[in-house]
Design a protein around this motif. Structure first.
Motif, PDB file in Angstrom:
ATOM      1  N   LEU A 133       2.663   9.749  16.687  1.00 35.76           N
ATOM      2  CA  LEU A 133       3.911   9.000  16.860  1.00 35.76           C
ATOM      3  C   LEU A 133       4.860   9.675  17.839  1.00 35.76           C
ATOM      4  CD1 LEU A 133       4.594   8.040  13.143  1.00 35.76           C
ATOM      5  CD2 LEU A 133       3.708   6.566  14.962  1.00 35.76           C
ATOM      6  N   PHE A 134       4.654  10.976  18.070  1.00 36.82           N
ATOM      7  CA  PHE A 134       5.552  11.730  18.930  1.00 36.82           C
ATOM      8  C   PHE A 134       4.972  12.011  20.306  1.00 36.82           C
ATOM      9  CE2 PHE A 134       6.534  12.652  14.527  1.00 36.82           C
ATOM     10  CZ  PHE A 134       7.885  12.372  14.485  1.00 36.82           C
ATOM     11  N   GLU A 135       3.747  11.561  20.535  1.00 43.23           N
ATOM     12  CA  GLU A 135       3.130  11.761  21.840  1.00 43.23           C
ATOM     13  C   GLU A 135       3.725  10.780  22.839  1.00 43.23           C
ATOM     14  OE1 GLU A 135      -1.031  11.158  21.110  1.00 43.23           O
ATOM     15  OE2 GLU A 135      -1.254  13.099  20.121  1.00 43.23           O
ATOM     16  N   ASP A 183      13.715   0.441  14.257  1.00 37.14           N
ATOM     17  CA  ASP A 183      14.431   1.689  14.549  1.00 37.14           C
ATOM     18  C   ASP A 183      15.902   1.620  14.150  1.00 37.14           C
ATOM     19  OD1 ASP A 183      12.395   3.488  15.654  1.00 37.14           O
ATOM     20  OD2 ASP A 183      12.244   2.003  17.258  1.00 37.14           O
ATOM     21  N   LEU A 184      16.177   0.901  13.047  1.00 35.78           N
ATOM     22  CA  LEU A 184      17.540   0.818  12.523  1.00 35.78           C
ATOM     23  C   LEU A 184      17.802   1.899  11.483  1.00 35.78           C
ATOM     24  CD1 LEU A 184      17.893  -3.062  12.172  1.00 35.78           C
ATOM     25  CD2 LEU A 184      18.714  -1.580  14.027  1.00 35.78           C
ATOM     26  N   THR A 185      16.724   2.489  10.970  1.00 37.23           N
ATOM     27  CA  THR A 185      16.835   3.595  10.025  1.00 37.23           C
ATOM     28  C   THR A 185      15.671   4.540  10.254  1.00 37.23           C
ATOM     29  OG1 THR A 185      17.213   4.175   7.705  1.00 37.23           O
ATOM     30  CG2 THR A 185      15.531   2.524   8.120  1.00 37.23           C
ATOM     31  N   SER A 186      15.863   5.784   9.868  1.00 37.93           N
ATOM     32  CA  SER A 186      14.804   6.782  10.040  1.00 37.93           C
ATOM     33  C   SER A 186      14.208   7.120   8.687  1.00 37.93           C
ATOM     34  CB  SER A 186      15.364   8.054  10.673  1.00 37.93           C
ATOM     35  OG  SER A 186      15.851   7.795  11.960  1.00 37.93           O
ATOM     36  N   PRO A 187      12.892   7.081   8.580  1.00 38.08           N
ATOM     37  CA  PRO A 187      12.266   7.428   7.307  1.00 38.08           C
ATOM     38  C   PRO A 187      12.291   8.944   7.093  1.00 38.08           C
ATOM     39  CG  PRO A 187      10.586   6.995   8.951  1.00 38.08           C
ATOM     40  CD  PRO A 187      11.917   6.692   9.591  1.00 38.08           C
ATOM     41  N   SER A 188      12.244   9.346   5.835  1.00 35.13           N
ATOM     42  CA  SER A 188      12.131  10.777   5.534  1.00 35.13           C
ATOM     43  C   SER A 188      10.747  11.253   5.968  1.00 35.13           C
ATOM     44  CB  SER A 188      12.311  11.012   4.032  1.00 35.13           C
ATOM     45  OG  SER A 188      11.202  10.464   3.324  1.00 35.13           O
ATOM     46  N   VAL A 189      10.570  12.548   6.011  1.00 34.48           N
ATOM     47  CA  VAL A 189       9.266  13.104   6.389  1.00 34.48           C
ATOM     48  C   VAL A 189       8.202  12.643   5.398  1.00 34.48           C
ATOM     49  CG1 VAL A 189       7.935  15.235   6.668  1.00 34.48           C
ATOM     50  CG2 VAL A 189      10.259  15.085   7.579  1.00 34.48           C
ATOM     51  N   ALA A 190       8.527  12.662   4.107  1.00 35.25           N
ATOM     52  CA  ALA A 190       7.558  12.236   3.089  1.00 35.25           C
ATOM     53  C   ALA A 190       7.175  10.763   3.276  1.00 35.25           C
ATOM     54  CB  ALA A 190       8.133  12.465   1.692  1.00 35.25           C
ATOM     55  N   THR A 191       8.155   9.925   3.573  1.00 36.19           N
ATOM     56  CA  THR A 191       7.889   8.499   3.791  1.00 36.19           C
ATOM     57  C   THR A 191       7.065   8.297   5.055  1.00 36.19           C
ATOM     58  OG1 THR A 191       9.925   7.886   2.667  1.00 36.19           O
ATOM     59  CG2 THR A 191       8.987   6.246   4.151  1.00 36.19           C
ATOM     60  N   LEU A 192       7.390   9.041   6.084  1.00 40.20           N
ATOM     61  CA  LEU A 192       6.641   8.939   7.342  1.00 40.20           C
ATOM     62  C   LEU A 192       5.181   9.341   7.122  1.00 40.20           C
ATOM     63  CD1 LEU A 192       6.921   8.212  10.296  1.00 40.20           C
ATOM     64  CD2 LEU A 192       7.564  10.580  10.760  1.00 40.20           C
ATOM     65  N   LEU A 229       0.806  -1.217   0.000  1.00 43.73           N
ATOM     66  CA  LEU A 229       0.000   0.000   0.000  1.00 43.73           C
ATOM     67  C   LEU A 229       0.844   1.274   0.000  1.00 43.73           C
ATOM     68  CD1 LEU A 229      -2.762  -1.088   2.545  1.00 43.73           C
ATOM     69  CD2 LEU A 229      -3.056  -0.725   0.073  1.00 43.73           C
ATOM     70  N   SER A 230       2.050   1.198   0.550  1.00 42.78           N
ATOM     71  CA  SER A 230       2.891   2.393   0.640  1.00 42.78           C
ATOM     72  C   SER A 230       3.881   2.520  -0.509  1.00 42.78           C
ATOM     73  CB  SER A 230       3.659   2.397   1.964  1.00 42.78           C
ATOM     74  OG  SER A 230       4.603   1.333   2.000  1.00 42.78           O
ATOM     75  N   GLY A 231       4.113   1.415  -1.228  1.00 45.58           N
ATOM     76  CA  GLY A 231       5.095   1.430  -2.297  1.00 45.58           C
ATOM     77  C   GLY A 231       6.525   1.328  -1.782  1.00 45.58           C
ATOM     78  N   LEU A 232       6.687   0.937  -0.523  1.00 51.72           N
ATOM     79  CA  LEU A 232       8.010   0.781   0.070  1.00 51.72           C
ATOM     80  C   LEU A 232       8.373  -0.694   0.124  1.00 51.72           C
ATOM     81  CD1 LEU A 232       7.433   3.292   2.998  1.00 51.72           C
ATOM     82  CD2 LEU A 232       8.783   3.708   0.931  1.00 51.72           C
ATOM     83  N   THR A 233       9.647  -0.975   0.261  1.00 55.04           N
ATOM     84  CA  THR A 233      10.038  -2.381   0.317  1.00 55.04           C
ATOM     85  C   THR A 233       9.826  -2.934   1.720  1.00 55.04           C
ATOM     86  OG1 THR A 233      12.348  -2.008   0.936  1.00 55.04           O
ATOM     87  CG2 THR A 233      11.831  -1.988  -1.437  1.00 55.04           C
ATOM     88  N   LYS A 234       9.608  -4.229   1.737  1.00 52.11           N
ATOM     89  CA  LYS A 234       9.423  -4.926   3.013  1.00 52.11           C
ATOM     90  C   LYS A 234      10.685  -4.810   3.877  1.00 52.11           C
ATOM     91  CE  LYS A 234       8.760  -9.671   4.268  1.00 52.11           C
ATOM     92  NZ  LYS A 234       8.333 -10.999   3.868  1.00 52.11           N
ATOM     93  N   ARG A 280       3.535   9.124   4.314  1.00 54.16           N
ATOM     94  CA  ARG A 280       2.924   8.058   3.522  1.00 54.16           C
ATOM     95  C   ARG A 280       2.554   6.867   4.416  1.00 54.16           C
ATOM     96  NH1 ARG A 280       6.574   5.598  -0.905  1.00 54.16           N
ATOM     97  NH2 ARG A 280       7.370   7.700  -0.723  1.00 54.16           N
ATOM     98  N   LEU A 281       3.444   6.490   5.316  1.00 56.40           N
ATOM     99  CA  LEU A 281       3.165   5.367   6.222  1.00 56.40           C
ATOM    100  C   LEU A 281       1.971   5.686   7.130  1.00 56.40           C
ATOM    101  CD1 LEU A 281       6.750   4.228   7.246  1.00 56.40           C
ATOM    102  CD2 LEU A 281       5.056   2.915   5.963  1.00 56.40           C
ATOM    103  N   CYS A 282       1.934   6.893   7.652  1.00 59.66           N
ATOM    104  CA  CYS A 282       0.820   7.284   8.526  1.00 59.66           C
ATOM    105  C   CYS A 282      -0.495   7.278   7.761  1.00 59.66           C
ATOM    106  CB  CYS A 282       1.083   8.654   9.144  1.00 59.66           C
ATOM    107  SG  CYS A 282       2.374   8.612  10.404  1.00 59.66           S
ATOM    108  N   GLU A 283      -0.450   7.674   6.506  1.00 59.09           N
ATOM    109  CA  GLU A 283      -1.670   7.654   5.685  1.00 59.09           C
ATOM    110  C   GLU A 283      -2.146   6.210   5.486  1.00 59.09           C
ATOM    111  OE1 GLU A 283      -3.059   8.804   1.170  1.00 59.09           O
ATOM    112  OE2 GLU A 283      -1.398   9.919   2.071  1.00 59.09           O
ATOM    113  N   VAL A 284      -1.228   5.308   5.194  1.00 60.61           N
ATOM    114  CA  VAL A 284      -1.573   3.893   5.014  1.00 60.61           C
ATOM    115  C   VAL A 284      -2.146   3.307   6.310  1.00 60.61           C
ATOM    116  CG1 VAL A 284      -0.562   1.588   4.673  1.00 60.61           C
ATOM    117  CG2 VAL A 284       0.043   3.462   3.119  1.00 60.61           C
ATOM    118  N   LEU A 285      -1.567   3.698   7.436  1.00 60.21           N
ATOM    119  CA  LEU A 285      -2.014   3.165   8.727  1.00 60.21           C
ATOM    120  C   LEU A 285      -3.220   3.922   9.293  1.00 60.21           C
ATOM    121  CD1 LEU A 285       1.500   2.548  10.300  1.00 60.21           C
ATOM    122  CD2 LEU A 285      -0.096   0.814   9.432  1.00 60.21           C
TER     123      LEU A 285
END
Length: 188
Positions: free
Chosen positions: A73-75, A50-59, A36-41, A61-66
């Motif tokens: 996420l920051f609360e 938490d081994l890598t940080s997504p870009s703002v755009a990717t984050l 749904l996000s177009g990102l790799t598994k 997109r993930l929030c939209e999918v979820l």
């Protein structure tokens, strides 16, 4: 105009773990989110660990999918500790019972009451009910009898019984030993 200098706390925000928690709560697989996000598994797996940080755009997109707001996420989750020796005493009636509210007073979804019942302690003579949706009684130590309109449940340490909160009931400690129980009242 002066600005207030704010030093970073250095506290890590585990966005990946929170994303994984949301995904699992929604019963979505990592494959579904990837599709749904177009990102790799593999990338999603590294983000969730938490081994890598997504870009703002990717984050975003993930929030939209979820289906969540990115700000959630920051609360910081509210965590409250009630120590037994500081828990307020309450009294719901009965003889030979000491009760303490072991959830915060401000908690509106549920209340947990820890009760120590003296040998041969008893609840009220007439059955009573609580203004809650559900009651969960757990026996920590000793013996305990839950009295309902049509039955008496003899319980011992480790037993748990669940019943509608508005069900009339009473109780007793039938033994010559103290009993310890918790009553969890689901309010909503």
């Amino acid at each position: 105009m002066k600005t207030l200098p704010v030093e970073p706390t250095g506290a890590a925000i585990n966005i990946g773990a929170r994303l994984r928690g949301v995904r699992q709560t929604q019963r979505m697989t990592i494959d579904q989110v990837a599709e749904l996000s177009g990102l790799t598994k593999g990338f999603l797996s590294r983000v969730e660990r938490d081994l890598t940080s997504p870009s703002v755009a990717t984050l975003l997109r993930l929030c939209e999918v979820l289906g969540i707001e990115v700000g959630t996420l920051f609360e910081v989750p509210e965590t409250k500790l009630v120590r037994l020796d500081q828990a307020p005493r309450v009294s719901l009636g009965g003889d030979g019972i000491t009760e303490q509210l072991v959830t915060p007073r401000s908690e509106k979804r549920l209340q947990m009451i820890r009760a120590e019942i003296a040998p041969r302690g008893t609840g009220e003579a007439e059955l009573y009910s609580m203004d809650c949706e559900l009651e969960v009684l757990h026996v920590i130590a000793g013996e305990f009898i839950l009295i309902l309109p049509d039955q008496r449940l003899e319980l011992e340490a480790g037993d748990t019984v669940t019943f509608p909160g508005r069900e009339p009931h009473s109780w007793q400690n039938p033994s010559d030993e103290p009993a310890v129980v918790t009553w969890t009242l689901i309010l909503c």
